[in-house]
Design an enzyme around this catalytic site. Sequence first.
Site, mmCIF file in Angstrom:
data_model
loop_
_atom_site.group_PDB
_atom_site.id
_atom_site.type_symbol
_atom_site.label_atom_id
_atom_site.label_comp_id
_atom_site.label_asym_id
_atom_site.label_seq_id
_atom_site.Cartn_x
_atom_site.Cartn_y
_atom_site.Cartn_z
ATOM 1 N N GLY A 1 0.828 -1.196 0.000
ATOM 2 C CA GLY A 1 0.000 0.000 0.000
ATOM 3 C C GLY A 1 0.860 1.243 0.000
ATOM 4 O O GLY A 1 2.018 1.221 -0.454
ATOM 5 N N ARG A 2 0.318 2.347 0.515
ATOM 6 C CA ARG A 2 1.055 3.609 0.540
ATOM 7 C C ARG A 2 2.366 3.502 1.321
ATOM 8 O O ARG A 2 3.421 3.932 0.867
ATOM 9 C CB ARG A 2 0.189 4.705 1.172
ATOM 10 C CG ARG A 2 -1.024 5.134 0.363
ATOM 11 C CD ARG A 2 -1.664 6.327 1.065
ATOM 12 N NE ARG A 2 -2.898 6.765 0.414
ATOM 13 C CZ ARG A 2 -4.112 6.394 0.786
ATOM 14 N NH1 ARG A 2 -4.248 5.548 1.792
ATOM 15 N NH2 ARG A 2 -5.182 6.849 0.164
ATOM 16 N N ILE A 3 2.284 2.921 2.522
ATOM 17 C CA ILE A 3 3.473 2.847 3.373
ATOM 18 C C ILE A 3 4.495 1.884 2.783
ATOM 19 O O ILE A 3 5.690 2.173 2.756
ATOM 20 C CB ILE A 3 3.082 2.438 4.804
ATOM 21 C CG1 ILE A 3 2.137 3.486 5.415
ATOM 22 C CG2 ILE A 3 4.322 2.282 5.680
ATOM 23 C CD1 ILE A 3 1.517 3.067 6.736
ATOM 24 N N THR B 1 5.399 -3.421 11.411
ATOM 25 C CA THR B 1 4.869 -2.117 11.823
ATOM 26 C C THR B 1 3.412 -1.986 11.383
ATOM 27 O O THR B 1 2.877 -0.875 11.323
ATOM 28 C CB THR B 1 5.701 -0.961 11.221
ATOM 29 O OG1 THR B 1 5.751 -1.101 9.790
ATOM 30 C CG2 THR B 1 7.115 -0.952 11.770
ATOM 31 N N ARG C 1 0.131 -4.563 12.131
ATOM 32 C CA ARG C 1 -0.689 -4.900 13.288
ATOM 33 C C ARG C 1 -0.162 -6.193 13.907
ATOM 34 O O ARG C 1 0.280 -7.105 13.205
ATOM 35 C CB ARG C 1 -2.157 -5.074 12.888
ATOM 36 C CG ARG C 1 -2.872 -3.786 12.580
ATOM 37 C CD ARG C 1 -3.095 -2.936 13.817
ATOM 38 N NE ARG C 1 -3.827 -1.710 13.541
ATOM 39 C CZ ARG C 1 -3.268 -0.550 13.200
ATOM 40 N NH1 ARG C 1 -1.945 -0.467 13.099
ATOM 41 N NH2 ARG C 1 -4.006 0.519 12.977
ATOM 42 N N GLU D 1 -1.818 -4.948 23.298
ATOM 43 C CA GLU D 1 -1.107 -3.701 23.596
ATOM 44 C C GLU D 1 -1.773 -2.984 24.759
ATOM 45 O O GLU D 1 -3.002 -2.861 24.777
ATOM 46 C CB GLU D 1 -1.069 -2.810 22.353
ATOM 47 C CG GLU D 1 -0.300 -3.422 21.195
ATOM 48 C CD GLU D 1 -0.173 -2.498 19.994
ATOM 49 O OE1 GLU D 1 -0.653 -1.338 20.065
ATOM 50 O OE2 GLU D 1 0.412 -2.921 18.981
ATOM 51 N N HIS E 1 4.479 1.014 19.651
ATOM 52 C CA HIS E 1 3.527 1.445 18.618
ATOM 53 C C HIS E 1 3.691 2.939 18.311
ATOM 54 O O HIS E 1 2.756 3.734 18.450
ATOM 55 C CB HIS E 1 2.093 1.140 19.048
ATOM 56 C CG HIS E 1 1.151 1.005 17.886
ATOM 57 N ND1 HIS E 1 0.052 0.187 17.899
ATOM 58 C CD2 HIS E 1 1.138 1.598 16.660
ATOM 59 C CE1 HIS E 1 -0.600 0.273 16.750
ATOM 60 N NE2 HIS E 1 0.046 1.135 15.980
#
Length: 330
Positions: free
Chosen positions: A156-158, A236, A238, A267, A286
């Site tokens: 995706g974008r990241i 990074t 989930r 978390e 996170h």
Amino acid sequence: MKKRIFITRKIPAEIKSGLEQDFNVEMWEEEHIPVPIRILEEKISQCDGLFCLLTEQIDAQLLEKAKSLKVISNMAVGFNNIDVETATKHGIAVTNTPGVLTETTADLTFALLMATARRIPEAEQYLRSGEWETWSPMLLTGQDIWGTTLGLIGLGRIGTAVVKRAKGFGMKVIYTSRTQKPEVEKQLEITYKPLDDLLQRADFICVMTPYTKETENLISTEQFNLMKSNAILINTARGGIVNEEALVEAIQTKKIWGAGLDVFESEPISKDDPLLQLPNVVTLPHIGSASIQTRMRMARLAAENVKKVLLEEDCHYILNPNYKNGAMYR
């Protein structure tokens, strides 16, 4: 009468004051303590708009209490904390904050990759503890980054932004994704591989895919068995995408070399968790999007989203299908 907004965590004053020009705004004033469920239940039953974080589980049971709620604005890209299907049934818009955190999260992803590969936290602690007495040829040796193969699970974008950083280190990049992307492959000079093939070839494996029912425990014992013994896993995305029990076992038995994690199945992670006992696992709380500039952009966009929906203006970040200008079309 002004519509009511409840904000589930303390946000910058300028963002809150911007909303107060048009709405009655109430905010949980704690920065480090999540809003208790009894208070969230009370407020969601009274408000028209909810500005929330990933820490709030907005499930079907909670949504049953949302008698006047029109919009849930999540200050995050991910939205697995919200039951979007139930929200849709109740005519409640759900929004997120994509795009504004892409580059910052890509920076953190690559920083985590480098820190894990070169054992930077371990070396820093070694120095501070007074153990450094002399130089020796193999002291705290790690893994090379330059010229290795990076495998991305998700593009995706990241993920695309991470590719651009990897190219600066002369890395060969392969990826796997639900759909192949020939145009992106050509533009970035990367290669598509099925997941099993990618796991066998990559020196670094970055988990970049969204968390869904299909990707839960996507990386577990079977997948670790395919990886190189010098492989490093970076997550990074989930926590639930990687089976942590299998990850601990893979590192302890040297099936893989190490891991860098910014996200976890639960978390905050317990201080007694086995992952925190392993020296070749770098762990972060996170903080993928945690730059001052990006968190301000996220808060501002989340505020704009809740405002636009409540004022029945066009909002580009609504996640529900068939929603437009304050009405749900089925």
